[in-house]
Scaffold this motif. Structure first.
Motif, PDB file in Angstrom:
ATOM      1  N   MET A   1      -0.240  -6.595 -58.234  1.00 20.61           N
ATOM      2  CA  MET A   1       0.885  -6.925 -58.657  1.00 20.61           C
ATOM      3  C   MET A   1       0.620  -7.032 -60.472  1.00 20.61           C
ATOM      4  N   SER A   2       1.601  -7.159 -61.266  1.00 23.25           N
ATOM      5  CA  SER A   2       1.273  -7.449 -62.542  1.00 23.25           C
ATOM      6  C   SER A   2       1.490  -8.682 -62.757  1.00 23.25           C
ATOM      7  N   ALA A   3       0.994  -9.040 -63.713  1.00 24.01           N
ATOM      8  CA  ALA A   3       0.931 -10.486 -64.113  1.00 24.01           C
ATOM      9  C   ALA A   3       2.218 -11.190 -64.659  1.00 24.01           C
ATOM     10  N   ASN A   4       2.891 -10.614 -65.078  1.00 24.34           N
ATOM     11  CA  ASN A   4       4.362 -10.816 -65.655  1.00 24.34           C
ATOM     12  C   ASN A   4       5.084 -11.126 -64.177  1.00 24.34           C
ATOM     13  N   LYS A   5       5.104 -10.564 -63.072  1.00 28.57           N
ATOM     14  CA  LYS A   5       5.872 -10.689 -61.796  1.00 28.57           C
ATOM     15  C   LYS A   5       5.148 -11.848 -61.195  1.00 28.57           C
ATOM     16  N   ALA A   6       4.029 -12.081 -61.207  1.00 30.05           N
ATOM     17  CA  ALA A   6       3.320 -13.173 -60.642  1.00 30.05           C
ATOM     18  C   ALA A   6       3.591 -14.297 -61.484  1.00 30.05           C
ATOM     19  N   ARG A   7       3.750 -14.517 -62.758  1.00 31.23           N
ATOM     20  CA  ARG A   7       4.079 -15.590 -63.540  1.00 31.23           C
ATOM     21  C   ARG A   7       5.544 -15.991 -63.338  1.00 31.23           C
ATOM     22  N   ARG A   8       6.364 -15.290 -62.828  1.00 33.64           N
ATOM     23  CA  ARG A   8       7.821 -15.537 -62.589  1.00 33.64           C
ATOM     24  C   ARG A   8       7.702 -16.742 -61.347  1.00 33.64           C
ATOM     25  N   ALA A   9       6.930 -16.446 -60.711  1.00 35.59           N
ATOM     26  CA  ALA A   9       6.823 -17.413 -59.349  1.00 35.59           C
ATOM     27  C   ALA A   9       5.869 -18.572 -59.653  1.00 35.59           C
ATOM     28  N   ILE A  10       4.972 -18.395 -60.380  1.00 39.68           N
ATOM     29  CA  ILE A  10       3.954 -19.594 -60.521  1.00 39.68           C
ATOM     30  C   ILE A  10       4.798 -20.496 -61.375  1.00 39.68           C
ATOM     31  N   ASP A  11       5.361 -20.036 -62.445  1.00 39.58           N
ATOM     32  CA  ASP A  11       6.014 -21.027 -63.441  1.00 39.58           C
ATOM     33  C   ASP A  11       6.989 -21.992 -62.545  1.00 39.58           C
ATOM     34  N   GLN A  12       7.635 -21.580 -61.429  1.00 36.20           N
ATOM     35  CA  GLN A  12       8.407 -22.365 -60.696  1.00 36.20           C
ATOM     36  C   GLN A  12       7.882 -23.592 -59.948  1.00 36.20           C
ATOM     37  N   ILE A  13       6.565 -23.307 -59.468  1.00 40.43           N
ATOM     38  CA  ILE A  13       5.697 -24.467 -58.634  1.00 40.43           C
ATOM     39  C   ILE A  13       4.996 -25.325 -59.636  1.00 40.43           C
ATOM     40  N   ARG A  14       4.516 -25.163 -60.787  1.00 38.21           N
ATOM     41  CA  ARG A  14       3.555 -25.698 -61.563  1.00 38.21           C
ATOM     42  C   ARG A  14       4.174 -27.201 -61.820  1.00 38.21           C
ATOM     43  N   GLY A  15       3.417 -28.136 -61.460  1.00 38.57           N
ATOM     44  CA  GLY A  15       3.629 -29.741 -61.604  1.00 38.57           C
ATOM     45  C   GLY A  15       4.319 -30.165 -60.402  1.00 38.57           C
ATOM     46  N   ARG A  16       4.646 -29.252 -59.295  1.00 37.95           N
ATOM     47  CA  ARG A  16       5.414 -29.875 -58.335  1.00 37.95           C
ATOM     48  C   ARG A  16       4.385 -30.228 -57.182  1.00 37.95           C
ATOM     49  N   SER A  17       4.985 -31.077 -56.045  1.00 38.31           N
ATOM     50  CA  SER A  17       4.277 -31.512 -55.175  1.00 38.31           C
ATOM     51  C   SER A  17       3.850 -30.265 -54.291  1.00 38.31           C
ATOM     52  N   TYR A  18       2.872 -30.308 -53.324  1.00 39.17           N
ATOM     53  CA  TYR A  18       2.456 -29.409 -52.511  1.00 39.17           C
ATOM     54  C   TYR A  18       3.607 -28.955 -51.579  1.00 39.17           C
ATOM     55  N   GLU A  19       4.162 -29.695 -50.780  1.00 37.23           N
ATOM     56  CA  GLU A  19       5.285 -29.320 -49.954  1.00 37.23           C
ATOM     57  C   GLU A  19       6.661 -28.585 -50.721  1.00 37.23           C
ATOM     58  N   GLU A  20       6.840 -29.348 -51.841  1.00 34.28           N
ATOM     59  CA  GLU A  20       8.003 -28.571 -52.482  1.00 34.28           C
ATOM     60  C   GLU A  20       7.765 -27.165 -52.988  1.00 34.28           C
ATOM     61  N   SER A  21       6.345 -27.126 -53.398  1.00 31.50           N
ATOM     62  CA  SER A  21       5.985 -25.832 -53.728  1.00 31.50           C
ATOM     63  C   SER A  21       5.805 -24.776 -52.857  1.00 31.50           C
ATOM     64  N   LEU A  22       5.624 -25.119 -51.491  1.00 27.67           N
ATOM     65  CA  LEU A  22       5.919 -24.210 -50.503  1.00 27.67           C
ATOM     66  C   LEU A  22       7.144 -23.850 -50.081  1.00 27.67           C
ATOM     67  N   MET A  23       8.043 -24.816 -50.065  1.00 28.63           N
ATOM     68  CA  MET A  23       9.505 -24.567 -49.947  1.00 28.63           C
ATOM     69  C   MET A  23       9.961 -23.647 -50.977  1.00 28.63           C
ATOM     70  N   ILE A  24       9.654 -23.746 -51.852  1.00 30.37           N
ATOM     71  CA  ILE A  24      10.128 -23.127 -53.131  1.00 30.37           C
ATOM     72  C   ILE A  24       9.855 -21.506 -53.060  1.00 30.37           C
ATOM     73  N   LEU A  25       8.365 -21.491 -52.573  1.00 24.37           N
ATOM     74  CA  LEU A  25       7.921 -19.989 -52.532  1.00 24.37           C
ATOM     75  C   LEU A  25       8.307 -19.369 -51.436  1.00 24.37           C
ATOM     76  N   GLU A  26       8.855 -20.115 -50.195  1.00 26.81           N
ATOM     77  CA  GLU A  26       9.235 -19.454 -49.017  1.00 26.81           C
ATOM     78  C   GLU A  26      10.595 -18.934 -49.175  1.00 26.81           C
TER      79      GLU A  26
END
Length: 101
Positions: free
Chosen positions: A1-26
């Motif tokens: 995948m391109s870096a811009n598409k991956a950055r869209r998802a990574i920016d949402q989980i940066r600085g969050r807890s492990y469980e919260e980031s799993l819920m966001i990504l799912e």
């Protein structure tokens, strides 16, 4: 995948807890979330197995996406011409930190 598409998802989980980031990504509708979800699972498993840390106290301290190599192919067009196809890739880095220390 391109870096811009991956950055869209990574920016949402940066600085969050492990469980919260799993819920966001799912729950996010992007295709880039599946490999990032596997990466976060793997990072947490490595932290608990190798370092003996508790998964409930982990946060995503650092998450970055860098561009990887681009594979170039040719697509035939009309009148004997060729247009390029760029298959982009990226390198994803996720660092988890323990908050109980």
């Amino acid at each position: 995948m391109s870096a811009n598409k991956a950055r869209r998802a990574i920016d949402q989980i940066r600085g969050r807890s492990y469980e919260e980031s799993l819920m966001i990504l799912e729950l996010m509708p992007y295709r880039a979330c599946d490999p990032i979800l596997k990466l976060v699972y793997s990072a947490a498993a490595n932290a608990s197995k190798n370092m003996g840390l508790n998964e409930a106290s982990l946060i995503v301290s650092k998450a970055e996406v860098n561009e990887g190599p681009t594979r170039k192919k040719a697509r035939p067009q009309a009148r004997g011409r060729v247009h390029p196809i760029r298959r982009r890739s990226c390198h994803i880095t996720v660092v988890l930190k323990d908050t109980s220390l």
